[in-house]
Design a protein around this motif. Sequence first.
Motif, short mmCIF file in Angstrom:
data_model
loop_
_atom_site.label_atom_id
_atom_site.label_comp_id
_atom_site.label_asym_id
_atom_site.label_seq_id
_atom_site.Cartn_x
_atom_site.Cartn_y
_atom_site.Cartn_z
N ASP A 24 25.57 11.03 23.64
CA ASP A 24 24.46 10.14 23.54
C ASP A 24 23.14 10.58 22.69
OD1 ASP A 24 25.58 7.83 24.75
OD2 ASP A 24 25.13 8.79 26.77
N ILE A 25 22.81 12.08 22.99
CA ILE A 25 22.00 12.53 22.72
C ILE A 25 22.13 14.15 22.28
CG2 ILE A 25 21.21 13.06 25.06
CD1 ILE A 25 18.29 12.67 23.93
N ALA A 26 21.50 14.32 21.38
CA ALA A 26 21.55 15.88 20.78
C ALA A 26 20.31 16.54 20.45
CB ALA A 26 22.73 16.05 19.68
N LEU A 27 20.31 17.90 20.69
CA LEU A 27 18.78 18.58 20.00
C LEU A 27 19.50 19.63 19.17
CD1 LEU A 27 15.95 19.25 20.23
CD2 LEU A 27 16.38 20.87 22.17
N ILE A 28 18.82 19.43 18.09
CA ILE A 28 19.08 20.56 17.04
C ILE A 28 17.87 21.25 16.68
CG2 ILE A 28 21.30 19.38 16.11
CD1 ILE A 28 19.62 18.33 13.67
N GLY A 29 17.92 22.43 16.28
CA GLY A 29 16.60 23.03 16.04
C GLY A 29 16.90 24.68 15.65
N GLY A 30 15.67 25.32 15.30
CA GLY A 30 15.67 26.88 15.10
C GLY A 30 14.08 26.95 14.74
N SER A 31 14.02 28.41 14.53
CA SER A 31 12.89 28.86 13.86
C SER A 31 13.02 29.81 12.94
CB SER A 31 11.96 29.45 15.12
OG SER A 31 12.69 30.45 15.59
N GLN A 32 12.06 30.16 11.91
CA GLN A 32 12.07 31.24 10.93
C GLN A 32 10.85 31.95 11.05
OE1 GLN A 32 13.88 31.72 8.37
NE2 GLN A 32 12.39 32.98 7.22
N ASN A 33 10.83 33.32 11.17
CA ASN A 33 9.65 34.18 10.85
C ASN A 33 9.71 34.62 9.43
OD1 ASN A 33 7.78 36.22 10.89
ND2 ASN A 33 8.68 37.44 12.51
N GLY A 34 8.91 33.81 8.70
CA GLY A 34 8.49 34.17 7.14
C GLY A 34 7.86 35.52 6.86
N GLU A 35 7.31 36.05 7.97
CA GLU A 35 6.45 37.30 7.37
C GLU A 35 7.29 38.42 7.97
OE1 GLU A 35 5.25 34.50 9.58
OE2 GLU A 35 4.14 33.77 8.00
N GLY A 69 7.13 30.89 4.55
CA GLY A 69 6.48 30.66 5.42
C GLY A 69 7.19 30.65 6.68
N SER A 70 6.61 30.51 8.21
CA SER A 70 7.08 30.39 9.45
C SER A 70 6.97 29.22 9.79
CB SER A 70 6.44 31.50 10.18
OG SER A 70 6.68 32.86 9.76
N ALA A 71 8.11 28.48 10.61
CA ALA A 71 8.07 27.43 11.17
C ALA A 71 9.11 27.36 12.21
CB ALA A 71 8.60 26.32 10.26
N GLY A 72 8.90 26.29 13.34
CA GLY A 72 9.95 25.98 14.20
C GLY A 72 10.09 24.57 14.10
N VAL A 73 11.38 24.13 14.27
CA VAL A 73 11.59 22.67 14.18
C VAL A 73 12.71 22.37 15.21
CG1 VAL A 73 12.58 21.00 12.47
CG2 VAL A 73 11.08 22.96 11.56
N PHE A 74 12.46 21.32 15.68
CA PHE A 74 13.59 20.79 16.55
C PHE A 74 13.53 19.21 16.52
CE2 PHE A 74 12.75 24.87 18.30
CZ PHE A 74 14.06 25.46 18.84
N LEU A 75 14.75 18.87 16.40
CA LEU A 75 14.67 17.47 16.21
C LEU A 75 15.85 16.99 17.45
CD1 LEU A 75 14.46 15.08 14.10
CD2 LEU A 75 16.38 15.92 12.92
N VAL A 76 15.43 15.63 17.90
CA VAL A 76 16.46 14.86 18.79
C VAL A 76 17.03 13.85 17.97
CG1 VAL A 76 16.48 13.39 20.85
CG2 VAL A 76 14.83 15.35 20.91
N ILE A 77 18.26 13.84 18.22
CA ILE A 77 19.23 12.85 17.36
C ILE A 77 19.92 11.92 18.53
CG2 ILE A 77 21.14 12.22 15.96
CD1 ILE A 77 20.51 14.71 14.52
N GLU A 78 19.51 10.80 18.61
CA GLU A 78 20.40 10.03 19.69
C GLU A 78 20.75 8.64 19.45
OE1 GLU A 78 17.61 9.21 23.26
OE2 GLU A 78 16.01 9.46 21.80
N SER A 79 21.63 7.90 20.09
CA SER A 79 22.14 6.66 19.89
C SER A 79 20.90 5.87 19.85
CB SER A 79 23.32 6.20 20.76
OG SER A 79 22.83 6.07 21.96
N ARG A 80 21.07 4.65 19.27
CA ARG A 80 20.00 3.74 19.63
C ARG A 80 19.84 3.29 20.95
NH1 ARG A 80 17.13 0.35 15.69
NH2 ARG A 80 15.97 -1.21 16.50
N ALA A 81 20.69 2.74 21.55
CA ALA A 81 21.05 2.34 23.01
C ALA A 81 20.43 3.34 23.65
CB ALA A 81 22.36 2.01 23.31
N HIS A 82 20.84 4.51 23.72
CA HIS A 82 20.01 5.62 24.44
C HIS A 82 18.92 5.56 24.36
CE1 HIS A 82 19.52 9.58 26.12
NE2 HIS A 82 20.36 9.65 27.14
N ALA A 83 18.22 5.72 23.25
CA ALA A 83 16.66 5.83 23.01
C ALA A 83 16.11 4.57 23.74
CB ALA A 83 16.41 5.83 21.49
#
Length: 197
Positions: A24-35, A69-83
């Motif tokens: 129904d739902i998933a969390l994808i993400g990660g980070s990058q230290n560009g320095e 550059g550096s960044a941290g990114v996380f994205l929630v993907i889920e079904s419409r019904a679950h949201a």
Amino acid sequence: MGEEAAGVDAARIALARIAAGQSDIALIGGSQNGERSDLLVLYEFGDFNLKDKFVPVWARGQNGGFALGSAGVFLVIESRAHAEARGAKPYARLTNVVADLARRKRPGEVTATLEKLWSKLGGLGDKGAIITGATGADPATSEERAFLGEHPNFAVRPPGRCSVTPWRRSFRWASDLRRFRSRAAHCFPPTIRPGRG
């Protein structure tokens, strides 16, 4: 190293599992230290780093490069019904995820890869917006810019235009920016076209 491909694959797998009713739902993400000095040296050996003052991606030209550059990114993907069941308002709808590798050994390889990926996307309609991971490093950026110019009804927004590039996280970073486009339209001018900078 594969981190970028892994990010695209995480989104592809999450979308497939949700569409198949396996999740129904998933969390994808990660980070990058560009320095990290090892990254800066590695990219300098390839002559990929931006050496002059910071300018927008499309304005960097043949002597361009990317501003790591550096960044941290996380994205929630889920079904419409679950949201909707949890009272969350969806920002966007993910319908397809495609990826490939352009070898970049000969001129035209980036364009050929983009054409193949475009054909896999299916019915896009006649207008829309594209968040590109273009970095400003040539010749890949020039080929991508020319390809995108063949689709003038699609507004193109390169995040590297107004910030640095979190190299290995750019897919998820662009996905998050796409989600917020409607809520924060001031982040990107409304008519960025590849031919207009």
